[in-house]
Design an enzyme around this catalytic site. Structure first.
Site, short mmCIF file in Angstrom:
data_model
loop_
_atom_site.label_atom_id
_atom_site.label_comp_id
_atom_site.label_asym_id
_atom_site.label_seq_id
_atom_site.Cartn_x
_atom_site.Cartn_y
_atom_site.Cartn_z
N TRP A 133 0.79 -1.22 0.00
CA TRP A 133 0.00 0.00 0.00
C TRP A 133 0.82 1.27 0.00
O TRP A 133 0.28 2.35 -0.23
CB TRP A 133 -0.89 0.02 1.25
CG TRP A 133 -0.18 -0.41 2.49
CD1 TRP A 133 -0.24 -1.63 3.09
CD2 TRP A 133 0.74 0.36 3.29
NE1 TRP A 133 0.57 -1.68 4.20
CE2 TRP A 133 1.19 -0.46 4.34
CE3 TRP A 133 1.21 1.67 3.22
CZ2 TRP A 133 2.09 -0.03 5.32
CZ3 TRP A 133 2.11 2.12 4.18
CH2 TRP A 133 2.54 1.28 5.20
N ASN A 134 2.11 1.20 0.26
CA ASN A 134 2.82 2.46 0.53
C ASN A 134 2.99 3.35 -0.70
O ASN A 134 3.05 4.57 -0.58
CB ASN A 134 4.18 2.19 1.20
CG ASN A 134 5.08 1.29 0.40
OD1 ASN A 134 4.63 0.40 -0.31
ND2 ASN A 134 6.38 1.50 0.52
N HIS A 158 -3.70 -6.21 -5.14
CA HIS A 158 -3.20 -5.04 -4.44
C HIS A 158 -3.53 -5.15 -2.95
O HIS A 158 -4.38 -5.94 -2.54
CB HIS A 158 -3.84 -3.78 -5.01
CG HIS A 158 -2.91 -2.60 -5.02
ND1 HIS A 158 -1.81 -2.50 -4.20
CD2 HIS A 158 -2.92 -1.44 -5.76
CE1 HIS A 158 -1.19 -1.36 -4.43
NE2 HIS A 158 -1.84 -0.70 -5.37
N ALA A 159 -2.81 -4.35 -2.14
CA ALA A 159 -3.15 -4.26 -0.72
C ALA A 159 -4.59 -3.78 -0.59
O ALA A 159 -5.04 -2.89 -1.33
CB ALA A 159 -2.20 -3.31 -0.02
N GLY A 209 6.95 -6.56 -0.44
CA GLY A 209 6.38 -6.70 0.90
C GLY A 209 7.45 -7.01 1.92
O GLY A 209 8.64 -6.80 1.68
N GLU A 231 10.91 -8.02 -3.90
CA GLU A 231 11.42 -6.73 -3.40
C GLU A 231 10.87 -6.60 -1.99
O GLU A 231 9.71 -6.27 -1.80
CB GLU A 231 10.97 -5.59 -4.32
CG GLU A 231 11.78 -4.30 -4.11
CD GLU A 231 11.24 -3.46 -2.97
OE1 GLU A 231 11.79 -3.59 -1.84
OE2 GLU A 231 10.30 -2.70 -3.18
N LEU A 232 11.73 -6.90 -1.02
CA LEU A 232 11.25 -7.06 0.35
C LEU A 232 11.69 -5.91 1.24
O LEU A 232 12.16 -4.89 0.77
CB LEU A 232 11.74 -8.42 0.88
CG LEU A 232 11.40 -9.61 -0.04
CD1 LEU A 232 11.96 -10.90 0.52
CD2 LEU A 232 9.90 -9.72 -0.28
N CYS A 265 10.39 1.43 1.55
CA CYS A 265 11.36 0.35 1.76
C CYS A 265 12.78 0.88 1.73
O CYS A 265 13.65 0.40 2.45
CB CYS A 265 11.17 -0.75 0.73
SG CYS A 265 11.10 -0.19 -0.97
#
Length: 458
Positions: A133-134, A158-159, A209, A231-232, A265
């Site tokens: 969501w960011n 999606h979130a 996430g 992509e964490l 992130c």
């Protein structure tokens, strides 16, 4: 019938309610996407490009509406939302411009006689995209643009809190001329998501996430022999070396920690400061963090809006409390304010040590961890001590030495020198260690989910 409801984190007001799809409904969307892919893959890269360019134009034409929706769904500053739309448009433009050349067939030779060979980048099929969501627009766009150019279809989960942004993106893509079924947005629970990962029509899975989510999705995909891009999370370290320009370091450290309300992130999260400049940096940094204006994300003077939800705010507050209970010291902020909304102030913690959440883990909010290092060598050691490896930064007046440290010693996928930024269409984006694997942007993302096929001629 199960539903989800989106809520404005600044006002607690309900935005919209959506019905969660059944497994059969979600599978039907996947099958429709695959059917559309079978036609899309026959179009040349040059024929795909104008559609991407048209999507970019459509995004820019609806920038205000998109920014307003993202602010209402996630609490991001309105001006940050407008910037996000422009970044997304630039990604589509970049992909349209460079994709045909980057994905063009390559002539090679093979054998002792130098016979002709051909390497071709062919699409795989439907890519399943699981996004947070960011950055409600940017996260799905960086997957979508690359894979549309490569010839793939895309199904987006999606979130839940930014469901509206995902659906609006799909609407604009269709208005721009994208085949309606080629990009699907599905509203599903985790069990249905796991089932889709294993479905034969899903040919690749990408997730942005947490590292915990990455382990779960990677395990499901690996069990079905599906390629993944992960992509964490991260706990990015920014090194303030002995020769750093303190004014520059403080400026970008404030920006790097508070960008997108601290929910990025690649935010600057750990500030590893050498003993020689520690006190000067901390004094100046805390002074600026104390002056940050927190409030209405739609107001032009606001520097820090609410977090994306009360749950997210409460998670951050608990991480701070737990760190303090283990000996950390709060230099500013650190208390949940009274009133409406999921707000948390700009916070600086010090006296940190291993075993504290603020030292070991990612804090996805406006909380800065300041760690003292003996010298430059010790700072580099502490930076690499983290299990994460997405981004990082170095503040130093000696740019050549900073580049050498970044190139040869910083164990991350990206390093910023005397600056801060999130992403650029022309530079690769991704990390190592618990921050995941694979790359997006810079042309690299277009080749993550293709069949690199070798053709041997006599």
């Amino acid at each position: 019938m199960t539903t989800i409801t989106t809520v404005n984190p600044a006002t607690n007001q309900t935005i919209e309610t959506y019905t969660v799809m059944t497994k059969d409904q979600a599978t039907a969307k996947l099958e429709a996407c695959h059917k559309a892919f079978l036609k899309w893959r026959d179009r040349s890269h040059a024929d795909r490009a104008p559609v991407l360019t048209a999507i970019a134009a459509k995004l820019r034409a609806h920038a205000d509406d998109l920014a307003d929706l993202m602010t209402r769904e996630t609490g991001k500053l309105l001006q940050d939302g407008r910037q996000e739309v422009e970044i997304c448009a630039a990604i589509f433009d970049y992909t349209a411009k460079h994709g045909p050349d980057l994905l063009a067939d390559e002539e090679r030779t093979h054998g002792t006689r130098g016979a002709r060979g051909l390497v071709t980048y062919q699409p795989l099929g439907v890519i399943y995209s699981i996004q947070p969501w960011n950055f409600p627009l940017y996260q799905p766009v960086r997957v979508l643009a690359a894979n549309l150019m490569a010839g793939n279809g895309c199904v987006l989960k999606h979130a839940t809190i930014c469901t509206g942004t995902g659906l609006y993106l799909r609407k604009l893509c269709i208005q721009a001329g994208l085949p309606a079924d080629l990009f699907q947005v599905i509203i599903i629970d985790h069990d249905t998501s796991d089932a889709l990962i294993e479905h034969p029509l899903v040919r690749g899975v990408t997730l942005t996430g947490s590292d915990g989510a990455g382990r779960h999705v990677s395990a499901k995909a690996a069990g079905a022999l599906k390629k993944t891009v992960m992509e964490l999370g991260s706990n990015d370290a920014y090194l303030v070396l002995e020769d750093a320009d303190i004014e520059v370091a403080v400026k970008y450290s404030v920006m790097g920690r508070l960008y997108n309300n601290g929910q990025t992130c690649v935010s600057a999260k750990r500030f590893i400061v050498t003993d020689a400049v520690h006190d000067a940096f901390v004094d100046a940094y805390v002074a600026q963090m104390r002056e940050i204006t927190m409030g209405d994300p739609t107001a032009s003077g606001t520097q820090l809006g609410p977090m994306s939800s009360k749950d997210q705010r409460d998670t951050v507050a608990k991480q701070v409390r737990d760190s303090v209970a283990k000996g950390a010291r709060v230099l500013c902020g650190g208390e949940v304010p009274d009133g409406t909304g999921a707000y948390y102030p700009a916070t600086v913690l010090t006296d940190l040590a291993p075993g504290m959440p603020a030292y070991d883990d990612e804090i996805f909010g406006p909380v800065a961890s300041v760690i003292r290092a003996r010298d430059d060598e010790d700072a580099m050691r502490l930076a690499n001590e983290s299990r994460y490896g997405l981004g990082g930064g170095i503040f130093s007046k000696d740019e050549d030495r900073a580049v050498a440290l970044a190139r040869n010693h910083f164990d991350t996928g990206m390093v910023r020198i005397n600056s801060f930024g999130a992403a650029d269409p022309n530079m690769p984006f991704g990390g190592v260690k618990d921050s995941g694997h694979g790359r997006e942007h810079g042309g690299f993302g277009m080749k993550e989910f293709v069949n690199i096929k070798a053709i041997f001629l006599p």
